[in-house]
Design a protein around this motif. Structure first.
Motif, short mmCIF file in Angstrom:
data_model
loop_
_atom_site.label_atom_id
_atom_site.label_comp_id
_atom_site.label_asym_id
_atom_site.label_seq_id
_atom_site.Cartn_x
_atom_site.Cartn_y
_atom_site.Cartn_z
N ILE A 135 0.83 -1.20 0.00
CA ILE A 135 0.00 0.00 0.00
C ILE A 135 0.87 1.25 0.00
O ILE A 135 0.62 2.21 -0.75
N LEU A 136 1.89 1.24 0.85
CA LEU A 136 2.77 2.40 0.95
C LEU A 136 3.66 2.56 -0.27
O LEU A 136 4.07 3.67 -0.62
N LYS A 137 3.94 1.44 -0.95
CA LYS A 137 4.81 1.49 -2.11
C LYS A 137 4.24 2.38 -3.21
O LYS A 137 4.97 3.14 -3.86
N ALA A 138 2.91 2.32 -3.39
CA ALA A 138 2.28 3.14 -4.43
C ALA A 138 2.44 4.63 -4.11
O ALA A 138 2.74 5.44 -5.00
N SER A 139 2.26 4.98 -2.85
CA SER A 139 2.44 6.38 -2.45
C SER A 139 3.88 6.81 -2.60
O SER A 139 4.17 7.94 -3.02
N LEU A 140 4.80 5.91 -2.27
CA LEU A 140 6.22 6.23 -2.40
C LEU A 140 6.59 6.48 -3.86
O LEU A 140 7.32 7.42 -4.18
N GLU A 141 6.07 5.63 -4.73
CA GLU A 141 6.34 5.82 -6.15
C GLU A 141 5.78 7.14 -6.66
O GLU A 141 6.40 7.82 -7.48
N GLN A 218 9.88 22.86 -1.83
CA GLN A 218 9.03 21.70 -2.14
C GLN A 218 9.89 20.46 -2.34
O GLN A 218 9.55 19.37 -1.86
N ILE A 219 11.01 20.64 -3.05
CA ILE A 219 11.91 19.51 -3.30
C ILE A 219 12.51 19.01 -1.99
O ILE A 219 12.60 17.80 -1.74
N SER A 220 12.93 19.95 -1.14
CA SER A 220 13.51 19.56 0.15
C SER A 220 12.50 18.80 1.00
O SER A 220 12.82 17.78 1.61
N SER A 221 11.24 19.29 1.00
CA SER A 221 10.19 18.61 1.76
C SER A 221 9.93 17.20 1.22
O SER A 221 9.78 16.25 1.99
N LEU A 222 9.91 17.09 -0.11
CA LEU A 222 9.71 15.78 -0.73
C LEU A 222 10.83 14.82 -0.38
O LEU A 222 10.60 13.64 -0.08
N ARG A 223 12.07 15.32 -0.43
CA ARG A 223 13.22 14.45 -0.15
C ARG A 223 13.19 13.95 1.29
O ARG A 223 13.49 12.78 1.56
N ILE A 224 12.84 14.86 2.22
CA ILE A 224 12.77 14.45 3.63
C ILE A 224 11.68 13.40 3.83
O ILE A 224 11.88 12.39 4.50
N THR A 225 10.51 13.64 3.21
CA THR A 225 9.40 12.69 3.34
C THR A 225 9.77 11.34 2.76
O THR A 225 9.53 10.30 3.36
N ILE A 226 10.38 11.36 1.57
CA ILE A 226 10.77 10.11 0.91
C ILE A 226 11.83 9.38 1.74
O ILE A 226 11.77 8.16 1.91
N ARG A 227 12.79 10.14 2.29
CA ARG A 227 13.84 9.50 3.10
C ARG A 227 13.24 8.82 4.33
O ARG A 227 13.58 7.68 4.66
N ASP A 228 12.29 9.53 5.00
CA ASP A 228 11.66 8.96 6.18
C ASP A 228 10.84 7.72 5.84
O ASP A 228 10.83 6.73 6.58
N ILE A 229 10.13 7.77 4.70
CA ILE A 229 9.32 6.61 4.29
C ILE A 229 10.23 5.43 3.96
O ILE A 229 9.95 4.28 4.33
N GLU A 230 11.33 5.71 3.26
CA GLU A 230 12.27 4.63 2.91
C GLU A 230 12.87 4.00 4.17
O GLU A 230 13.08 2.78 4.23
N LYS A 245 0.47 4.13 10.18
CA LYS A 245 -0.56 5.12 9.92
C LYS A 245 0.04 6.51 9.76
O LYS A 245 -0.32 7.26 8.85
N ALA A 246 0.96 6.86 10.66
CA ALA A 246 1.59 8.18 10.56
C ALA A 246 2.40 8.30 9.28
O ALA A 246 2.41 9.34 8.63
N THR A 247 3.08 7.20 8.91
CA THR A 247 3.88 7.22 7.69
C THR A 247 3.00 7.36 6.46
O THR A 247 3.30 8.13 5.54
N LEU A 248 1.89 6.63 6.45
CA LEU A 248 0.98 6.70 5.30
C LEU A 248 0.38 8.10 5.18
O LEU A 248 0.21 8.62 4.08
N GLN A 249 0.10 8.70 6.33
CA GLN A 249 -0.46 10.06 6.29
C GLN A 249 0.55 11.04 5.70
O GLN A 249 0.20 11.91 4.92
N ARG A 250 1.83 10.90 6.05
CA ARG A 250 2.86 11.75 5.47
C ARG A 250 3.03 11.52 3.99
O ARG A 250 3.41 12.39 3.24
N ALA A 251 2.74 10.27 3.58
CA ALA A 251 2.92 9.93 2.17
C ALA A 251 1.84 10.53 1.29
O ALA A 251 1.99 10.58 0.06
N GLN A 252 0.72 10.99 1.89
CA GLN A 252 -0.35 11.59 1.08
C GLN A 252 0.03 13.02 0.76
O GLN A 252 -0.59 13.98 1.20
N TYR A 253 1.07 13.18 0.01
CA TYR A 253 1.64 14.50 -0.29
C TYR A 253 0.81 15.24 -1.33
O TYR A 253 0.43 14.68 -2.34
N ILE A 254 0.50 16.48 -1.03
CA ILE A 254 -0.20 17.35 -1.99
C ILE A 254 0.68 18.56 -2.24
O ILE A 254 0.92 19.36 -1.34
#
Length: 300
Positions: A135-141, A218-230, A245-254
């Motif tokens: 489930i999280l993999k799709a958000s990460l991609e 925006q790029i910095s925020s994305l990189r931090i989020t991606i690093r934490d998810i990874e 749950k917290a990780t999935l919520q962070r992955a719902q990036y807008i």
């Protein structure tokens, strides 16, 4: 290794009393969270900026990052997360091998047979973790795709900034060539036009700077989020599920829309009917000068 000998208090910001986040160091050697020290200085009405601890005047309103302290804080946080996900039931001291589908939490075999989980559904931890990782993999991609798009847009912004500079220089050259034809009579008008062009160029440059800063954040925020998810994807199954749950919520990036208006790279308005407008202005000035001469002669 050094972080293991330090307590949470040693790694806490004197302002927010929390673990340092992006710590910076002042000339007096005291460190603070970057956002904390900026907030303190912003609220002050004094003309000089001081250290909140020792009151020493700081010579730099943008202090450098304390890399050594930042690394220790990150290591400390990582060790604390690993300890929190030890994989042992706190109530029964048994290994957490099952996942309660009704309560959505890891449990041990004793928990399964307890009254608390009576008639509940269970599944092996590794199976639930594998399903949730998918489930999280799709958000990460999706986040990784958004990062690639943002990086590409940043490159386009850089190119646009260079184009603005190139076109401004080109228009400036053309303006100078046309003003040469009018010689000294057009000297004042030439200076005025060049000033207007450079002011517009600076305005556009500032607008592009804001756009690039917005994109970089925006790029910095994305990189931090991606690093934490990874990192969460690599964590033990129990720890992963506890933070899922917290990780999935962070992955719902807008992505936030760019608040700044679009910027054109051309300055064609500065050349439109240039000679006609300038000659008309000169003619009006000459007419006024002639009228003054006539009135002066009548008075004489």
């Amino acid at each position: 290794m050094a972080s293991s000998s330090l307590s949470e208090g040693d790694l806490s910001c004197p302002v927010c009393c929390e673990i340092f986040v992006n710590p910076v160091i002042l000339s007096c050697s005291h460190s603070f969270c970057s956002s904390c020290i900026q907030r303190v200085w912003k609220n002050k009405t004094l003309k000089v900026i001081k250290c909140p601890v020792c009151r020493t005047i700081s010579s730099n309103d943008r202090p450098p990052v304390n890399l050594a302290l930042k690394n220790m804080c990150e290591s400390f946080q990582q060790q604390r997360r690993q300890k929190s996900g030890s994989g042992v039931c706190r109530d029964h001291k048994e290994e957490l091998k099952l996942f309660c589908l009704d309560d959505q939490q890891p449990v041990c075999v004793v928990c399964r047979d307890s009254r608390k989980h009576a008639n509940h559904r269970f599944c092996p931890v590794n199976e639930v973790a594998a399903d949730n990782k998918e489930i999280l993999k799709a958000s990460l991609e999706r986040l990784q795709k958004e990062l690639r798009i943002s990086v590409n847009r940043e490159q386009n912004l850089c190119k646009t900034a260079e184009d603005i500079k190139f076109h401004a220089q080109s228009i400036e050259t053309q303006i100078k060539e046309e003003f040469k034809e009018l010689h000294q009579l057009l000297h004042y008008e030439e200076a005025a036009r060049i000033t207007a062009l450079r002011e517009e160029k600076e305005k556009k440059r500032q607008m592009m700077k804001k756009k690039m800063m917005h994109r970089s954040k925006q790029i910095s925020s994305l990189r931090i989020t991606i690093r934490d998810i990874e990192e969460q994807m690599k964590a033990e199954d129990v720890s992963f599920l506890q933070n899922f749950k917290a990780t999935l919520q962070r992955a719902q990036y807008i992505p936030h829309p760019d608040p700044n208006p679009s910027v054109t790279t051309t300055f064609t308005d500065h050349l439109t009917n240039l000679k006609l407008n300038v000659l008309q202005k000169i003619q009006n000035n000459v007419g006024k000068s002639s009228g003054n001469i006539v009135r002066t002669r009548k008075q004489i």
